[in-house]
Each structure stands twice: as C-alpha cells, then as structure tokens.
Design an enzyme around this catalytic site. Structure first.
Site, PDB file in Angstrom:
ATOM      1  N   ASP A 215      32.785  58.183  44.659  1.00  0.00           N
ATOM      2  CA  ASP A 215      31.774  57.627  45.037  1.00  0.00           C
ATOM      3  C   ASP A 215      31.131  57.654  45.630  1.00  0.00           C
ATOM      4  OD1 ASP A 215      34.202  55.569  43.517  1.00  0.00           O
ATOM      5  OD2 ASP A 215      34.495  55.474  45.291  1.00  0.00           O
TER       6      ASP A 215
ATOM      7  N   LYS B  41      37.838  60.564  38.944  1.00  0.00           N
ATOM      8  CA  LYS B  41      37.667  58.937  39.255  1.00  0.00           C
ATOM      9  C   LYS B  41      36.535  58.790  39.323  1.00  0.00           C
ATOM     10  CE  LYS B  41      38.345  55.325  41.801  1.00  0.00           C
ATOM     11  NZ  LYS B  41      37.235  54.215  41.478  1.00  0.00           N
TER      12      LYS B  41
ATOM     13  N   ASP C 278      36.533  53.958  35.595  1.00  0.00           N
ATOM     14  CA  ASP C 278      36.762  52.925  36.399  1.00  0.00           C
ATOM     15  C   ASP C 278      35.745  52.162  36.532  1.00  0.00           C
ATOM     16  OD1 ASP C 278      37.789  51.224  38.644  1.00  0.00           O
ATOM     17  OD2 ASP C 278      37.474  51.661  40.000  1.00  0.00           O
TER      18      ASP C 278
ATOM     19  N   LYS D 290      36.061  48.738  35.223  1.00  0.00           N
ATOM     20  CA  LYS D 290      36.718  47.212  34.828  1.00  0.00           C
ATOM     21  C   LYS D 290      35.769  46.683  34.278  1.00  0.00           C
ATOM     22  CE  LYS D 290      37.946  48.143  40.049  1.00  0.00           C
ATOM     23  NZ  LYS D 290      37.762  49.538  40.538  1.00  0.00           N
ATOM     24  N   LEU D 291      35.602  46.906  33.284  1.00  0.00           N
ATOM     25  CA  LEU D 291      35.537  46.010  32.124  1.00  0.00           C
ATOM     26  C   LEU D 291      35.911  45.112  32.345  1.00  0.00           C
ATOM     27  CD1 LEU D 291      35.477  48.295  28.696  1.00  0.00           C
ATOM     28  CD2 LEU D 291      33.846  48.400  30.773  1.00  0.00           C
TER      29      LEU D 291
ATOM     30  N   ASP E  30      33.976  41.004  30.379  1.00  0.00           N
ATOM     31  CA  ASP E  30      33.375  40.233  29.223  1.00  0.00           C
ATOM     32  C   ASP E  30      33.912  40.036  27.902  1.00  0.00           C
ATOM     33  OD1 ASP E  30      30.621  39.988  27.831  1.00  0.00           O
ATOM     34  OD2 ASP E  30      29.981  41.189  29.744  1.00  0.00           O
ATOM     35  N   ILE E  31      33.321  39.262  26.887  1.00  0.00           N
ATOM     36  CA  ILE E  31      33.950  38.706  26.053  1.00  0.00           C
ATOM     37  C   ILE E  31      34.576  39.950  25.169  1.00  0.00           C
ATOM     38  CG2 ILE E  31      31.752  36.395  25.743  1.00  0.00           C
ATOM     39  CD1 ILE E  31      31.023  38.283  23.489  1.00  0.00           C
ATOM     40  N   PRO E  32      35.576  39.465  24.455  1.00  0.00           N
ATOM     41  CA  PRO E  32      35.765  40.559  23.672  1.00  0.00           C
ATOM     42  C   PRO E  32      35.575  41.332  22.684  1.00  0.00           C
ATOM     43  CG  PRO E  32      38.014  38.678  23.545  1.00  0.00           C
ATOM     44  CD  PRO E  32      36.429  38.437  23.718  1.00  0.00           C
ATOM     45  N   ASN E  33      34.276  40.938  21.663  1.00  0.00           N
ATOM     46  CA  ASN E  33      33.874  41.972  20.850  1.00  0.00           C
ATOM     47  C   ASN E  33      33.242  42.743  22.155  1.00  0.00           C
ATOM     48  OD1 ASN E  33      32.410  41.960  18.079  1.00  0.00           O
ATOM     49  ND2 ASN E  33      30.446  41.977  18.804  1.00  0.00           N
TER      50      ASN E  33
ATOM     51  N   THR F 251      42.294  45.445  45.878  1.00  0.00           N
ATOM     52  CA  THR F 251      42.820  45.995  46.888  1.00  0.00           C
ATOM     53  C   THR F 251      42.056  45.079  47.854  1.00  0.00           C
ATOM     54  OG1 THR F 251      41.811  48.273  47.029  1.00  0.00           O
ATOM     55  CG2 THR F 251      44.104  48.309  46.505  1.00  0.00           C
TER      56      THR F 251
ATOM     57  N   ARG G 279      45.341  55.461  52.204  1.00  0.00           N
ATOM     58  CA  ARG G 279      44.961  56.541  53.865  1.00  0.00           C
ATOM     59  C   ARG G 279      46.424  56.805  54.170  1.00  0.00           C
ATOM     60  NH1 ARG G 279      41.087  54.430  51.440  1.00  0.00           N
ATOM     61  NH2 ARG G 279      39.559  53.861  51.978  1.00  0.00           N
TER      62      ARG G 279
ATOM     63  N   GLN H 163      39.379  48.090  52.767  1.00  0.00           N
ATOM     64  CA  GLN H 163      40.701  47.658  52.165  1.00  0.00           C
ATOM     65  C   GLN H 163      41.709  47.084  53.184  1.00  0.00           C
ATOM     66  OE1 GLN H 163      41.196  48.999  48.902  1.00  0.00           O
ATOM     67  NE2 GLN H 163      39.792  50.543  48.292  1.00  0.00           N
TER      68      GLN H 163
ATOM     69  N   GLY I 122      39.898  58.153  47.934  1.00  0.00           N
ATOM     70  CA  GLY I 122      38.250  57.861  48.058  1.00  0.00           C
ATOM     71  C   GLY I 122      38.300  59.502  49.329  1.00  0.00           C
ATOM     72  N   ARG I 123      37.409  57.774  50.733  1.00  0.00           N
ATOM     73  CA  ARG I 123      37.037  58.368  52.072  1.00  0.00           C
ATOM     74  C   ARG I 123      37.630  59.246  52.231  1.00  0.00           C
ATOM     75  NH1 ARG I 123      34.566  52.181  52.710  1.00  0.00           N
ATOM     76  NH2 ARG I 123      36.682  51.679  50.957  1.00  0.00           N
TER      77      ARG I 123
END
Length: 230
Positions: free
Chosen positions: A14, A36, A63, A65-66, A68-71, A127, A177, A186, A206-207
C-alpha cells in the site's frame, strides 16, 4: 520453511511509489509468496505494478474491489484478467449478476492473453467495519457461491460463519496483526496463528511488516508463526 506456509501469506504493498513496492516485495519474497496490489498502488502505477511484481516470481493479488453495473465490471475484469494476476477482488454487496460478470470477464481476458484465469475473491464486510451483521455476511457469502467466485475476503472473526455457509471456499483474511503490534484503523484483527487455526487460507499482512525497520525479518517471524500453526 515449506512453501505451504509461504503461499499462505500476502504482503499488502500500500504505497503510491512502484519502486518502493518492488523493493519491499524483493525483501519479503523469501517468506511471502503473494503480493497485494491495492487501489493506491494500482492507481499510481496501473498494470506496471502487476507486471513488475510478477517478474519477481510472486503471485499478484489485484485488490481493487470492483463494484459497478455488471457490464462495466465485466469489461474491467476482462482487462485485469489479461495481466496474469492470481486474484481479483469484487464487492459481494454488488450481487450475484455483478460477480458473475467479473468471473466471466476474468476468464475471457485470461484466455485472450494465454494465461491462467485468476480467482475472483468476493469482499464480504470490510475489516474496518465493527458492526457487520451475521445476516448480511451470510447473504453475501451465499451470493458469492452462487456467482462461482473462487474465494471470500473476510475478517478472522467471520470465519466460523463463512465455513458454516461455504465449508470449502478459499478464505483470504486481512487485518492480521502479530501479538503486540498496533491495530491502526482495523476494527477486527487477529494474530497470524489465530487466523490460521480459525480456518484462514491466506493472510494479508500490511503495516506490521511494511512499517518495520527490517521488513524481511518481520516477514520471517510471521512465516515461522504460520508454519507452526499449519
């Protein structure tokens, strides 16, 4: 340490700087098998981030995280499927049709590029949300299964519910953690060994590693803990 434990760990890169992400990935690679590429890094570097991390020999977890509309989701997933990533996240709250579009788009993109199709991971409840209802969690897991998603992203505290609804689905758990480290933003966290014993398949670190003065050593300690739990 066996590859079994190493492949249960993903490092969250990140950062807005690709050079920094690659440097961290190189340092932790002996202990962590998956990298990631989240929304921050993907926004900064796009497909270059996926390509450069893959060149290191690590699996890449996109990562973004889509939702939206399916198309639109299908079109975006087709592009991402062509990059050779191993995992891609979508929001389960988007519903069955949207997640099915992601699965179809990924397959189409991967086939066009001659690479293996990545696994769609349905994000159930973030989370950072301390007030997730079990009813909402169950509905989202059921929707992910109906859409043929290969995995679920969930908090360690939700694993018992996930396993009751979908006993064999792949579970990816952020908010990890080690004992004695800060929880940051988190709300629902777990130790590496605790999450593995609760049924997690892949842990996102992550951190606890990236903020360390010696990321490689921090990753090695987590690998040892996971190896013992496995």
């Amino acid at each position: 340490m066996s590859n079994d434990a190493r492949n249960k760990l993903a490092i969250a890169l990140d950062t807005s700087y690709l050079d920094q992400a690659v440097s961290i990935a190189k340092e932790v690679q002996p202990s962590i098998g998956i990298a990631k590429v989240g929304l921050q890094l993907f926004s900064a570097a796009g497909q270059r981030a996926v390509e450069e991390i893959r060149e290191l020999g690590m699996d890449v977890f996109v990562d973004v995280k889509l939702h939206d509309i399916p198309n639109t989701v299908r079109g975006a997933s087709k592009v991402l499927g062509s990059l050779g990533a191993r995992f891609l996240t979508v929001h389960a709250s988007g519903g069955v049709e949207m997640m099915q579009a992601a699965v179809a788009g990924l397959d189409e993109g991967a086939r066009s590029a001659g690479v293996d199709a990545p696994t769609v991971l349905a994000v159930t409840v973030l989370t950072s949300d301390p007030n997730a209802s079990e009813e909402a969690l169950r509905w989202r897991v059921e929707a992910a299964v109906a859409a043929n998603c290969g995995g679920i992203v969930c908090a360690a505290t939700d694993l018992s519910v996930i396993r009751a609804v979908a006993p064999t689905i792949l579970t990816v758990v952020p908010g990890i953690r080690p004992e004695g480290t800060p929880t940051h933003d988190q709300a629902r966290v777990a130790t590496p060994s605790g999450a593995i014993r609760s049924g997690a398949d892949i842990l996102v670190i992550g951190r606890a590693v990236t903020n360390s003065d010696r990321p490689g050593e921090a990753a090695e300690r987590i690998l040892a803990e996971v190896g013992q739990a496995v």
